[in-house]
Design a protein around this motif. Sequence first.
Motif, PDB file in Angstrom:
ATOM      1  N   UNK A 150       1.000  -1.389   0.108  1.00  0.00           N
ATOM      2  CA  UNK A 150       0.023  -0.452   0.049  1.00  0.00           C
ATOM      3  C   UNK A 150       0.767   1.618  -0.158  1.00  0.00           C
ATOM      4  N   UNK A 151       2.183   1.216   0.116  1.00  0.00           N
ATOM      5  CA  UNK A 151       2.830   2.183   0.966  1.00  0.00           C
ATOM      6  C   UNK A 151       3.495   2.563  -0.745  1.00  0.00           C
ATOM      7  N   UNK A 152       3.641   1.399  -1.511  1.00  0.00           N
ATOM      8  CA  UNK A 152       4.233   1.616  -2.574  1.00  0.00           C
ATOM      9  C   UNK A 152       2.896   1.913  -3.934  1.00  0.00           C
ATOM     10  N   UNK A 153       2.349   1.758  -3.278  1.00  0.00           N
ATOM     11  CA  UNK A 153       1.490   2.309  -4.537  1.00  0.00           C
ATOM     12  C   UNK A 153       0.805   3.787  -4.046  1.00  0.00           C
ATOM     13  N   UNK A 154       1.388   3.914  -2.951  1.00  0.00           N
ATOM     14  CA  UNK A 154       1.119   5.754  -2.958  1.00  0.00           C
ATOM     15  C   UNK A 154       0.507   5.794  -1.487  1.00  0.00           C
ATOM     16  N   UNK A 155      -0.446   5.124  -0.821  1.00  0.00           N
ATOM     17  CA  UNK A 155      -0.875   5.634   0.363  1.00  0.00           C
ATOM     18  C   UNK A 155       0.008   6.317   1.420  1.00  0.00           C
ATOM     19  N   UNK A 156      -0.481   7.600   1.747  1.00  0.00           N
ATOM     20  CA  UNK A 156       0.408   8.071   2.798  1.00  0.00           C
ATOM     21  C   UNK A 156       0.709   7.464   4.343  1.00  0.00           C
ATOM     22  N   UNK A 157      -0.800   7.350   4.706  1.00  0.00           N
ATOM     23  CA  UNK A 157      -0.267   6.331   5.783  1.00  0.00           C
ATOM     24  C   UNK A 157      -1.285   5.454   6.084  1.00  0.00           C
ATOM     25  N   UNK A 158      -0.859   3.986   6.262  1.00  0.00           N
ATOM     26  CA  UNK A 158      -1.065   2.597   6.322  1.00  0.00           C
ATOM     27  C   UNK A 158      -1.211   2.346   8.175  1.00  0.00           C
ATOM     28  N   UNK A 159      -2.431   2.404   8.913  1.00  0.00           N
ATOM     29  CA  UNK A 159      -2.763   1.425  10.851  1.00  0.00           C
ATOM     30  C   UNK A 159      -3.171   0.592  10.123  1.00  0.00           C
ATOM     31  N   UNK A 160      -2.422  -0.560  11.046  1.00  0.00           N
ATOM     32  CA  UNK A 160      -3.090  -1.772  11.675  1.00  0.00           C
ATOM     33  C   UNK A 160      -4.216  -1.283  12.736  1.00  0.00           C
ATOM     34  N   UNK A 161      -5.415  -2.105  12.049  1.00  0.00           N
ATOM     35  CA  UNK A 161      -6.896  -1.816  12.872  1.00  0.00           C
ATOM     36  C   UNK A 161      -7.410  -3.570  13.661  1.00  0.00           C
ATOM     37  N   UNK A 162      -7.281  -3.259  14.736  1.00  0.00           N
ATOM     38  CA  UNK A 162      -7.724  -4.559  15.536  1.00  0.00           C
ATOM     39  C   UNK A 162      -9.483  -4.296  15.216  1.00  0.00           C
ATOM     40  N   UNK A 163     -10.040  -3.313  14.811  1.00  0.00           N
ATOM     41  CA  UNK A 163     -11.627  -3.371  15.175  1.00  0.00           C
ATOM     42  C   UNK A 163     -11.796  -3.613  13.305  1.00  0.00           C
ATOM     43  N   UNK A 164     -10.834  -3.800  12.196  1.00  0.00           N
ATOM     44  CA  UNK A 164     -11.609  -4.292  10.875  1.00  0.00           C
ATOM     45  C   UNK A 164     -12.126  -5.460  11.236  1.00  0.00           C
ATOM     46  N   UNK A 189       3.898   7.456   4.351  1.00  0.00           N
ATOM     47  CA  UNK A 189       5.321   8.332   3.717  1.00  0.00           C
ATOM     48  C   UNK A 189       6.372   8.740   4.097  1.00  0.00           C
ATOM     49  N   UNK A 190       7.405   8.944   4.259  1.00  0.00           N
ATOM     50  CA  UNK A 190       8.561   9.611   5.070  1.00  0.00           C
ATOM     51  C   UNK A 190       9.042  10.380   5.331  1.00  0.00           C
ATOM     52  N   UNK A 191       8.045  11.528   4.500  1.00  0.00           N
ATOM     53  CA  UNK A 191       9.082  13.440   4.424  1.00  0.00           C
ATOM     54  C   UNK A 191       7.143  13.836   5.030  1.00  0.00           C
ATOM     55  N   UNK A 192       6.274  12.991   4.546  1.00  0.00           N
ATOM     56  CA  UNK A 192       5.454  12.624   5.949  1.00  0.00           C
ATOM     57  C   UNK A 192       4.734  13.089   7.285  1.00  0.00           C
ATOM     58  N   UNK A 193       5.757  11.479   7.356  1.00  0.00           N
ATOM     59  CA  UNK A 193       5.750  10.850   9.392  1.00  0.00           C
ATOM     60  C   UNK A 193       7.009  11.500   9.930  1.00  0.00           C
ATOM     61  N   UNK A 194       7.804  12.443   8.719  1.00  0.00           N
ATOM     62  CA  UNK A 194       8.836  13.107   9.563  1.00  0.00           C
ATOM     63  C   UNK A 194       8.414  14.114  10.664  1.00  0.00           C
ATOM     64  N   UNK A 195       7.692  14.866   9.727  1.00  0.00           N
ATOM     65  CA  UNK A 195       7.139  16.023   9.433  1.00  0.00           C
ATOM     66  C   UNK A 195       5.783  16.223  10.604  1.00  0.00           C
ATOM     67  N   UNK A 196       4.982  14.843  10.153  1.00  0.00           N
ATOM     68  CA  UNK A 196       4.229  14.865  10.995  1.00  0.00           C
ATOM     69  C   UNK A 196       4.866  14.385  12.742  1.00  0.00           C
ATOM     70  N   UNK A 197       5.789  14.371  13.697  1.00  0.00           N
ATOM     71  CA  UNK A 197       6.158  13.731  14.545  1.00  0.00           C
ATOM     72  C   UNK A 197       7.171  15.785  14.425  1.00  0.00           C
ATOM     73  N   UNK A 198       8.004  16.800  13.419  1.00  0.00           N
ATOM     74  CA  UNK A 198       8.104  16.906  14.426  1.00  0.00           C
ATOM     75  C   UNK A 198       7.443  18.032  14.933  1.00  0.00           C
ATOM     76  N   UNK A 199       5.755  18.100  14.767  1.00  0.00           N
ATOM     77  CA  UNK A 199       4.615  18.783  15.381  1.00  0.00           C
ATOM     78  C   UNK A 199       4.352  18.390  16.483  1.00  0.00           C
TER      79      UNK A 199
END
Length: 309
Positions: free
Chosen positions: A117-131, A173-183
């Motif tokens: 999914x990341x390589x398809x272009x999804x910017x955020x992929x999370x595991x969900x126990x309620x899926x 997506x790396x740049x997004x994760x780093x930007x979110x972490x910085x904030x």
Amino acid sequence: MGTRRDRPALLEIVVPAFNEADRLPAGLDLLCAKLAGLAGLAGRAEVIVVDNASTDGTAGIVESWDGPVPVRLVRCERRGKGAAVRAGLLATKAPYVGFMDADMATDLAALDEAIVLLREGRPVVVGSRRHGRSVVQGYALPVRRLGAITFNRIVRDLVGGIPDTQCGFKFFYGPLGRAAAADLHTAGFSFDVELLAHCVRRGASVTDIPVVWRDRPGSTFSVRRHSLQCLLDLARIRARAGVRLPVIPVKPNLPMVPLRAVFGEPSTVPVVLSEPIALAGPVGLSGPVGLSNAAALAENVHTSRAKTG
């Protein structure tokens, strides 16, 4: 500290660790074996263990680690899982990043789908126990399960509508994760909410995937000791958000990529976001960065992935 890479990492995984000397070796064994077995990432993955002011031998285990995938140590003296994840994400440089718990409660089979999914272009992929397709085994006490459901209903509008914000299996997506972490300001257990909220506010959609999740003994979270702090953290997160954010549907909005192309080099096609990502400081990047997004092509996309709440 283990195997060295000849080329820069495509994927870096952060593992926060507070006094994990007992569980960390088995967890690293599992994770490194899984990453080494992914043909498309051979020699292109790295694990970052963040020692969160441990008082046991956690740091020594990482420093002496020798395995098929590089494992490096980052120290974070500020206590709290959120503080440790922030330090780890800011230490990454790869185009794809993520974090997971040291106990490997989430079965690593989920990595296969997350990477695709990341390589398809999804910017955020999370595991969900309620899926709807998730398998959850031994979910602690009923009061903790009820509390988790209530917690996630309260914060859905902040995190793009996903039903499980607290599963310790998240990739970006790396740049997004780093930007979110910085904030990120939240050091405690509610940090996932703020981290995802920063992604959503930047225009990123969130894709949740099914997982096999097994409750592990030794969790440092206590309903009695941490519930009040979590509520206070949520109040601060909402105050910083300023306004109620719209729910972003959790569904694919990008064209599918043939499997043979999944593990190719990352796409560098920039797309304008509602809010540019500007990175500075220790991240090692600067200037606005666009997420891979193909919303303009969404009307031509036909996907067989069915999402359930």
